[in-house]
Scaffold this active site. Structure first.
Site, PDB file in Angstrom:
ATOM      1  N   ARG A   1     -16.605  74.298 -11.716  1.00 37.20           N
ATOM      2  CA  ARG A   1     -16.713  72.907 -12.174  1.00 37.20           C
ATOM      3  C   ARG A   1     -18.000  72.222 -11.714  1.00 37.20           C
ATOM      4  O   ARG A   1     -18.291  71.101 -12.133  1.00 37.20           O
ATOM      5  CB  ARG A   1     -15.499  72.107 -11.675  1.00 37.20           C
ATOM      6  CG  ARG A   1     -14.151  72.629 -12.140  1.00 37.20           C
ATOM      7  CD  ARG A   1     -13.754  72.181 -13.521  1.00 37.20           C
ATOM      8  NE  ARG A   1     -13.676  70.721 -13.642  1.00 37.20           N
ATOM      9  CZ  ARG A   1     -12.583  70.004 -13.415  1.00 37.20           C
ATOM     10  NH1 ARG A   1     -11.471  70.579 -13.003  1.00 37.20           N
ATOM     11  NH2 ARG A   1     -12.586  68.692 -13.584  1.00 37.20           N
TER      12      ARG A   1
ATOM     13  N   ARG B   1      -2.598  58.973  -9.045  1.00 36.45           N
ATOM     14  CA  ARG B   1      -1.971  59.840  -8.054  1.00 36.45           C
ATOM     15  C   ARG B   1      -0.461  59.632  -8.049  1.00 36.45           C
ATOM     16  O   ARG B   1       0.013  58.511  -8.219  1.00 36.45           O
ATOM     17  CB  ARG B   1      -2.466  59.507  -6.641  1.00 36.45           C
ATOM     18  CG  ARG B   1      -3.845  60.013  -6.331  1.00 36.45           C
ATOM     19  CD  ARG B   1      -4.176  59.553  -4.929  1.00 36.45           C
ATOM     20  NE  ARG B   1      -5.519  59.930  -4.519  1.00 36.45           N
ATOM     21  CZ  ARG B   1      -5.829  61.102  -3.984  1.00 36.45           C
ATOM     22  NH1 ARG B   1      -4.910  62.021  -3.806  1.00 36.45           N
ATOM     23  NH2 ARG B   1      -7.067  61.354  -3.610  1.00 36.45           N
TER      24      ARG B   1
ATOM     25  N   LYS C   1     -13.610  67.846   5.451  1.00 35.16           N
ATOM     26  CA  LYS C   1     -13.561  68.971   4.523  1.00 35.16           C
ATOM     27  C   LYS C   1     -14.944  69.593   4.311  1.00 35.16           C
ATOM     28  O   LYS C   1     -15.151  70.353   3.376  1.00 35.16           O
ATOM     29  CB  LYS C   1     -12.944  68.532   3.192  1.00 35.16           C
ATOM     30  CG  LYS C   1     -11.452  68.198   3.372  1.00 35.16           C
ATOM     31  CD  LYS C   1     -10.641  68.373   2.109  1.00 35.16           C
ATOM     32  CE  LYS C   1     -10.853  67.262   1.141  1.00 35.16           C
ATOM     33  NZ  LYS C   1      -9.978  67.417  -0.050  1.00 35.16           N
TER      34      LYS C   1
ATOM     35  N   HIS D   1     -21.045  81.675 -12.646  1.00 41.24           N
ATOM     36  CA  HIS D   1     -20.960  80.502 -11.778  1.00 41.24           C
ATOM     37  C   HIS D   1     -21.377  80.786 -10.338  1.00 41.24           C
ATOM     38  O   HIS D   1     -20.922  80.115  -9.420  1.00 41.24           O
ATOM     39  CB  HIS D   1     -19.553  79.888 -11.779  1.00 41.24           C
ATOM     40  CG  HIS D   1     -18.968  79.724 -13.132  1.00 41.24           C
ATOM     41  ND1 HIS D   1     -19.504  78.910 -14.098  1.00 41.24           N
ATOM     42  CD2 HIS D   1     -17.874  80.301 -13.709  1.00 41.24           C
ATOM     43  CE1 HIS D   1     -18.776  78.979 -15.194  1.00 41.24           C
ATOM     44  NE2 HIS D   1     -17.787  79.821 -14.992  1.00 41.24           N
TER      45      HIS D   1
ATOM     46  N   PRO E   1      -8.852  71.901  -2.737  1.00 44.40           N
ATOM     47  CA  PRO E   1      -8.402  72.311  -1.398  1.00 44.40           C
ATOM     48  C   PRO E   1      -8.303  71.117  -0.451  1.00 44.40           C
ATOM     49  O   PRO E   1      -9.145  70.227  -0.470  1.00 44.40           O
ATOM     50  CB  PRO E   1      -9.489  73.279  -0.930  1.00 44.40           C
ATOM     51  CG  PRO E   1     -10.636  73.100  -1.834  1.00 44.40           C
ATOM     52  CD  PRO E   1     -10.133  72.473  -3.092  1.00 44.40           C
ATOM     53  N   GLU E   2      -7.247  71.086   0.325  1.00 47.97           N
ATOM     54  CA  GLU E   2      -7.109  70.057   1.344  1.00 47.97           C
ATOM     55  C   GLU E   2      -7.581  70.628   2.684  1.00 47.97           C
ATOM     56  O   GLU E   2      -7.965  71.782   2.777  1.00 47.97           O
ATOM     57  CB  GLU E   2      -5.657  69.575   1.409  1.00 47.97           C
ATOM     58  CG  GLU E   2      -5.258  68.860   0.112  1.00 47.97           C
ATOM     59  CD  GLU E   2      -4.078  67.901   0.312  1.00 47.97           C
ATOM     60  OE1 GLU E   2      -3.854  67.451   1.438  1.00 47.97           O
ATOM     61  OE2 GLU E   2      -3.398  67.607  -0.684  1.00 47.97           O
TER      62      GLU E   2
END
Ligand SMILES: [Zn+2]
Length: 295
Positions: A133, A284, A59, A114, A2-3
């Site tokens: 993750r 990238r 963030k 999770h 997520p940005e």
């Protein structure tokens, strides 16, 4: 991953459902999530706190907590001091990293795999942090220490805050010989642009991503400044997601056409028809129109 706009979306969704609620107790099933605190110490500090607000820095999602503290019975503490100690202010700073998610569960809802941290709220609801993750981070910090916390103190001004001005950007660019793309991704210099939004902002400003920052003509800086704010604002305004935050994010039809260069390699540029190009460095990808972003 997520940005910033997605994180802002989570902040707003959380704010709607948890502000004013009491955290009766917590349970941590993945101790590394909350290091350096121990699970026992974390749970003790969270217990019976009230969520007073939800905000964001970079963030990091900031869940603000207030807890009533019973004054110690030590004879040395004066009444005035006791009053000061009556409330403790904490912030639970959460970074979602790759796959972190918050889910709000009712009594009958099953706990998924999770589920690494569970916050038992009033009205028999649970706020659950899931992270497949396991890269997510949760730091419980005293509010007064927040701005000095590693990972937060280094962050550049918020893109919609008063400190991120045209002059700020201008002087920043003047002092760096790094490529504009690299500089825009550095969260200690410009906050909020990840790979997608950096590519889109540079396209909108018609600026070549590989141009050294200090070589961008001063008169072109306002275009970049506006483009940075525009792409982030557009994204924040168009993200959709469930309140439960279970389904992840979607962007609605308007958003589909919003990415004009990102992941559009080989497609015609929406402005000039030239094929969008892609270059990869450091793992990238950079997308750009070789004609519109010639210089
Ligand atoms: Zn073009």
């Amino acid at each position: 991953m997520p940005e910033l706009p997605e994180v802002e979306h989570v902040v707003r969704a959380l704010r709607r459902v948890v502000v004013g609620r009491t955290v009766i107790a917590s349970e941590v099933r993945l101790p590394k999530l909350i290091t350096p605190l121990s699970v026992a110490s974390f749970n003790r500090r969270i217990k019976n706190s009230t969520i007073s607000g939800v905000s964001r820095r970079g963030k990091f999602i900031l869940i603000e907590l207030v807890r009533n503290v019973t004054p110690r019975r030590s004879a040395g503490i004066l009444p005035a001091k006791r009053a000061q100690r009556a409330q403790a202010f904490f912030v639970l700073a959460v970074h979602l990293r790759m796959t972190g998610k918050f889910v709000l569960l009712n009594t009958d809802d099953e706990l998924h795999k999770h589920a690494h941290a569970i916050f038992y709220l009033d009205h028999d609801q649970r706020l659950v942090f899931r992270d497949q993750r396991q890269f997510g981070v949760m730091k419980l910090i005293e509010s007064s220490h927040l701005s000095q916390t590693k990972g937060i103190r280094e962050l550049a001004p918020e893109p919609f805050g008063e400190e991120f001005t045209l002059e700020y950007l201008r002087s920043l660019l003047k002092r760096s010989h790094r490529s504009l793309k690299t500089l825009l991704l550095d969260q200690t210099k410009v906050l909020g642009l990840g790979n997608i939004y950096a590519a889109e902002a540079l396209f909108r400003a018609k600026i070549n991503p590989f141009k050294p920052a200090d070589e961008l003509a001063s008169r072109r800086v306002p275009q970049l400044y506006e483009a940075v704010r525009e792409v982030l604002q557009f994204a924040v305004d168009h993200i959709r997601g469930s309140i439960g935050m279970e389904e992840g994010f979607s962007y609605g039809a308007a958003f589909e056409s919003f990415w004009q260069v990102y992941e559009r390699e080989g497609e015609p540029c929406v402005k000039c028809g030239t094929k969008i190009r892609r270059a990869t460095h450091g793992g990238r990808s950079t997308y750009w129109c070789p004609k519109c972003q010639r210089r």
